[in-house]
Write a protein that holds these residues in place. Structure first.
Motif, short mmCIF file in Angstrom:
data_model
loop_
_atom_site.label_atom_id
_atom_site.label_comp_id
_atom_site.label_asym_id
_atom_site.label_seq_id
_atom_site.Cartn_x
_atom_site.Cartn_y
_atom_site.Cartn_z
N VAL A 203 6.09 4.94 7.01
CA VAL A 203 6.13 6.39 6.86
C VAL A 203 5.01 6.85 5.93
N ALA A 204 4.78 6.09 4.85
CA ALA A 204 3.73 6.46 3.89
C ALA A 204 2.34 6.38 4.51
N ALA A 205 2.20 5.53 5.52
CA ALA A 205 0.88 5.33 6.15
C ALA A 205 0.51 6.45 7.13
N ILE A 206 1.45 7.31 7.47
CA ILE A 206 1.18 8.37 8.46
C ILE A 206 -0.01 9.25 8.06
N PRO A 207 -0.08 9.77 6.82
CA PRO A 207 -1.23 10.62 6.47
C PRO A 207 -2.55 9.86 6.45
N LEU A 208 -2.52 8.54 6.31
CA LEU A 208 -3.76 7.75 6.28
C LEU A 208 -4.50 7.82 7.61
N MET A 209 -3.80 8.13 8.68
CA MET A 209 -4.42 8.19 10.00
C MET A 209 -5.49 9.27 10.09
N PHE A 210 -5.47 10.23 9.16
CA PHE A 210 -6.45 11.32 9.18
C PHE A 210 -7.71 10.99 8.37
N TYR A 211 -7.76 9.78 7.80
CA TYR A 211 -8.90 9.38 6.98
C TYR A 211 -9.73 8.31 7.67
N PRO A 212 -11.03 8.24 7.36
CA PRO A 212 -11.87 7.19 7.92
C PRO A 212 -11.50 5.82 7.36
N SER A 213 -11.90 4.79 8.06
CA SER A 213 -11.47 3.42 7.72
C SER A 213 -11.93 2.98 6.33
N ASP A 214 -13.11 3.42 5.88
CA ASP A 214 -13.58 2.97 4.57
C ASP A 214 -12.72 3.53 3.44
N MET A 221 -6.73 -1.13 -1.22
CA MET A 221 -7.13 -2.14 -2.20
C MET A 221 -6.84 -1.67 -3.63
N VAL A 222 -7.14 -0.42 -3.91
CA VAL A 222 -6.89 0.13 -5.26
C VAL A 222 -5.40 0.10 -5.59
N LEU A 223 -4.57 0.53 -4.65
CA LEU A 223 -3.13 0.59 -4.89
C LEU A 223 -2.50 -0.80 -4.96
N LEU A 224 -2.97 -1.71 -4.13
CA LEU A 224 -2.46 -3.08 -4.19
C LEU A 224 -2.83 -3.74 -5.52
N PHE A 225 -4.05 -3.50 -5.97
CA PHE A 225 -4.49 -4.06 -7.25
C PHE A 225 -3.68 -3.49 -8.40
N GLU A 254 -0.25 8.24 -7.79
CA GLU A 254 -0.72 9.54 -7.33
C GLU A 254 -2.09 9.86 -7.92
N LEU A 255 -2.25 9.60 -9.22
CA LEU A 255 -3.53 9.85 -9.87
C LEU A 255 -4.63 8.94 -9.30
N LEU A 256 -4.30 7.69 -9.03
CA LEU A 256 -5.27 6.76 -8.46
C LEU A 256 -5.73 7.20 -7.07
N ILE A 257 -4.82 7.75 -6.30
CA ILE A 257 -5.17 8.26 -4.96
C ILE A 257 -6.15 9.41 -5.09
N TYR A 258 -5.86 10.36 -5.99
CA TYR A 258 -6.77 11.48 -6.18
C TYR A 258 -8.11 11.02 -6.75
N LEU A 259 -8.09 10.08 -7.68
CA LEU A 259 -9.33 9.54 -8.25
C LEU A 259 -10.20 8.90 -7.18
N THR A 260 -9.58 8.15 -6.30
CA THR A 260 -10.33 7.50 -5.22
C THR A 260 -10.97 8.52 -4.30
N LEU A 261 -10.21 9.55 -3.94
CA LEU A 261 -10.75 10.59 -3.05
C LEU A 261 -11.88 11.35 -3.72
#
Length: 280
Positions: A203-214, A221-225, A254-261
């Motif tokens: 379910v969490a992966a659904i929004p990822l479909m709108f982003y490019p593969s990189d 990788m950031v979240l797993l680390f 949440e902060l790491l996701i925004y930082l990455t973007l």
């Protein structure tokens, strides 16, 4: 025969809806049907819908931003959207982050740390951590919004869901160490099946479909680390996780996701400027 199958299907759907309503009622202030059935066992199983709750909150926050930004400047619209987020969840996850910071930052033994984390009062470590977290979130959201308003909406949708999946996945990775009788999160899951974890992630992966593969690869990788480091850090400091730790994991993720973007936005801007300079 078909009526029996239909009846069984309806019953299964009703059970899953009840679990979703339990998760929604526990993590938000949104109203749920009065017919919802509650038990600690059922709420323990509701962890599979944590990321689904994130999709719901993301939808509300995105809609709030669209409404506010129609009449107000971007920074004010974002600040008001953050206020809606706090009202929507009752600052549940922010409270966990502050309590964990107070407990682990203010004591040297596991017992004392757990005692501090159960205290409803906020201390210096919690206050400073919460202020930095909120200021950083505000700054990141403004940066994303200035790049593209639609990009911000998708970022909120992604962060709300994916961050809860990271936090929820820790349930299956560590023992639950707090006092069940006194913990604010005592009904939460202390175990997680593979099927529950799988649904949480899908379910969490659904929004990822709108982003490019990189970007997808970098985010994963950031979240797993982070999850790896946070898990071992908690085991070292507490011997496992508490409900406050899950709230902290959600906020940090949440902060790491925004930082990455934002990092990708800045890199794109830098690349564009470099190319423009080389052309001229």
């Amino acid at each position: 025969m078909s009526m029996a199958i239909t009846s069984q299907l309806k019953e299964k759907i009703a059970i899953q809806l009840n679990l979703f309503y339990l998760a929604l009622s526990f993590f938000t202030r949104l109203p749920v049907p009065k017919t919802m059935h509650y038990s600690e066992t059922l709420l323990n199983k509701a962890n599979r819908y944590f990321s689904f709750v994130g999709l719901v909150t993301g939808l509300f926050l995105g809609l709030s931003y669209v409404i506010f930004s129609t009449f107000l400047p971007t920074n004010i619209a974002i600040l008001l959207t953050m206020a809606v987020s706090l009202l929507l969840t009752g600052a549940f996850h922010e409270d966990g982050l502050a309590d964990m910071a107070d407990g682990i930052g203010g004591a040297f033994t596991v017992e004392k740390r757990l005692t501090i984390m159960k205290d409803s009062r906020i201390g210096t470590y919690g206050t400073v951590t919460l202020l930095i977290s909120l200021l950083l979130k505000f700054t990141l959201l403004v940066t994303i919004a200035n790049h593209d308003g639609n990009y911000l909406l998708l970022a909120i949708f992604l962060a709300e869901s994916l961050s809860r999946a990271v936090a929820g996945s820790l349930i299956s990775a560590m023992p639950y160490v707090t006092d069940i009788e006194q913990s604010k999160s005592k009904p939460l899951a202390q175990a997680q099946s593979l099927s529950e974890l799988t649904l949480l992630i899908l379910v969490a992966a659904i929004p990822l479909m709108f982003y490019p593969s990189d970007i997808i690869f970098t985010l994963v990788m950031v979240l797993l680390f982070f999850r790896y480091l946070f898990k071992h850090w908690l085991i070292d400091r507490l011997g496992g996780f508490t409900g406050d730790c899950l709230g902290a994991a959600q906020q940090i993720s949440e902060l790491l996701i925004y930082l990455t973007l934002v990092a990708y936005i800045d890199n794109d801007a830098l690349l564009a400027a470099t190319l423009a300079g080389s052309i001229t």
